[in-house]
Design an enzyme around this catalytic site. Structure first.
Site: not given
Ligand code: PGA
Ligand code: ZN
Length: 426
Positions: A153, A161-162, A283, A335, A364, A386
């Protein structure tokens, strides 16, 4: 009954094409479905159909998915009852006929599924959270706010990533949100003072290049304290490592902090972080097919901490059942577009709850102004959501929708707070 179904190509928050569906019923109700799109997608996700025509949107057009709605799905669902969501979704699943929506595309199917849900809620004259959740949907989720972005991202500013803050030690969603926002603004000041860039990643968090993955955690801890809050007591931390993005199957190694590491190293690393920081949730600590490592971390720390399967479980009841059976992960990331219908998403949440898994409803990285996930989290009392940093309109839309829902519920609203995570310290 459904009278018309129409799809068009629109843009998501990254400027990539996505599908919008407008569905009308005979009683005059109208519903819209706007489909989101991921960047760090799981291998086992339902198929997101893209045209591949390099002359349009670098191959990312969705005209074929739009056509699938207008020419294939529409004639087969017109006349059906929009509120019979399960029958509608099963009809589309059968029409597709593949296990991963590989013929029509999950983006085509989900658009219709969402639009029907909204139209049915309007016919019933109910807000979406009440239409979906009945009278029991009343718990406002803890907003897990992704205030530092890395990985896919943010050009791999960090491998992780987060980095999320979870303001659980508050009496209301409104006050929790405020705390999170204040930490976000305070963090910006601290990063600037240290000479860091404060440009934003795809989910609205800051994305400076860090020397190590742990540095981001240190900054966030400083920001929580500097904003006047108690780390751990009022605000905890969540990570989405999204480790499938830096895992090499050939080498069976994770490329992390500049070197190739094995799963045991990563497990030690996570245990070290848990000792030092008020982490309540991790996660995708391991890759989507590394079930053995998932089992190990869940056995080692699952009684205290939440391990959320995103790429691992892909909101798919079958993958989730495998996770339950193997005791790999103890929490489901939810999701809608990973599985492609409202019905299967609700089934996944149901299965998770029945087996003692928590559920975190998620946006997403590619989003629209659609706010379905806010209503879904309240309807199903998932206690967690989230949806990025408190920045960028497509993220803010969800946080604002939750403010609206909390106000509408009035005295019956309950903030999930400490009850959201087993690791919360009261
Ligand atoms: P993505 O990221 O929507 O790019 O998959 C969100 C996540 O990994 O939770
Ligand atoms: Zn994720």
């Amino acid at each position: 009954a459904i009278e018309s179904v129409y799809a068009r190509e629109i843009l998501d928050s990254r400027g990539n094409p996505t599908v919008e569906v407008i569905l009308e019923t005979e009683d005059g109700a109208e519903g819209r479905g706007l489909v989101p799109s991921g960047a760090s997608t799981g291998e086992a996700e339902a198929w997101e159909r893209r045209d591949g025509d390099k002359k349009r949107y670098q191959g990312k057009g969705v005209l074929d998915a739009v056509k699938a709605v207008n020419e294939t799905i529409a004639p087969n669902v017109i006349g059906m009852d929009a509120s019979d969501q399960r029958a509608l979704d099963e009809t589309m699943i059968a029409l597709d006929g593949t296990p991963n929506k590989g013929k029509l595309g999950a983006n085509a199917i989900l658009g219709v599924s969402l639009a029907a849900m909204y139209a049915a809620a309007e016919s019933a004259e109910l807000p979406l959270y009440r239409y979906l959740g009945g009278t029991n949907g009343h718990i406002l989720p803890v907003p897990n706010m992704n205030i530092m972005n890395g990985g896919a991202h943010a050009d791999f500013a960090t491998d992780i990533q987060e980095y999320m803050i979870s303001p659980y030690g508050f009496d209301s969603y409104r006050e929790a949100l405020r705390a999170g926002v204040e930490v976000y603004h305070t963090l910006k000041g601290i990063l600037k003072k240290d000479g860091h860039e404060t440009g934003l990643g795809d989910e609205g968090g800051f994305a400076p290049k860090m020397k190590s993955n742990e540095d981001s955690l240190k900054y966030i801890m400083d920001a929580i304290s500097a904003a006047g809050y108690e780390p751990g007591k009022q605000i905890g931390l969540c990570l989405d490592v999204a480790s499938s993005e830096f895992y090499s199957k050939d080498k069976d190694k994770y490329h992390f902090d500049g070197e190739d590491r094995d799963a045991d190293y990563m497990l030690d690393y996570y245990q070290g972080l848990v000792e030092k920081y008020p982490l309540v949730s991790i996660e995708d600590p391991f890759a989507e097919e590394d079930w053995a490592a998932w089992q190990k971390i869940t056995a080692a720390m699952g009684d205290r901490l939440q391990f959320v399967g995103d790429d691992l479980l892909v909101t798919n009841p079958k993958r989730l059942q495998k996770g339950i059976d193997l005791k790999a992960a103890n929490s489901l990331l939810v999701k809608l577009n990973q599985i492609g219908t409202v019905t299967e998403t609700l089934d996944a949440i149901e299965l998770a709850t029945a087996n003692g898994f928590t559920s975190m409803v998620s946006h997403r990285s590619g989003e629209t102004s659609d706010t379905t996930i806010a209503d879904l989290a309240v309807a199903k009392n998932t206690r967690q959501i989230k949806t990025g940093a408190p920045a960028r309109g497509e993220r803010i839309a969800k946080y604002n929708r939750l403010l609206e829902i909390e106000e509408e519920l009035g005295s019956t609203a309950e903030y999930a707070g400490y009850s959201a995570f087993k690791a919360c310290k009261q």
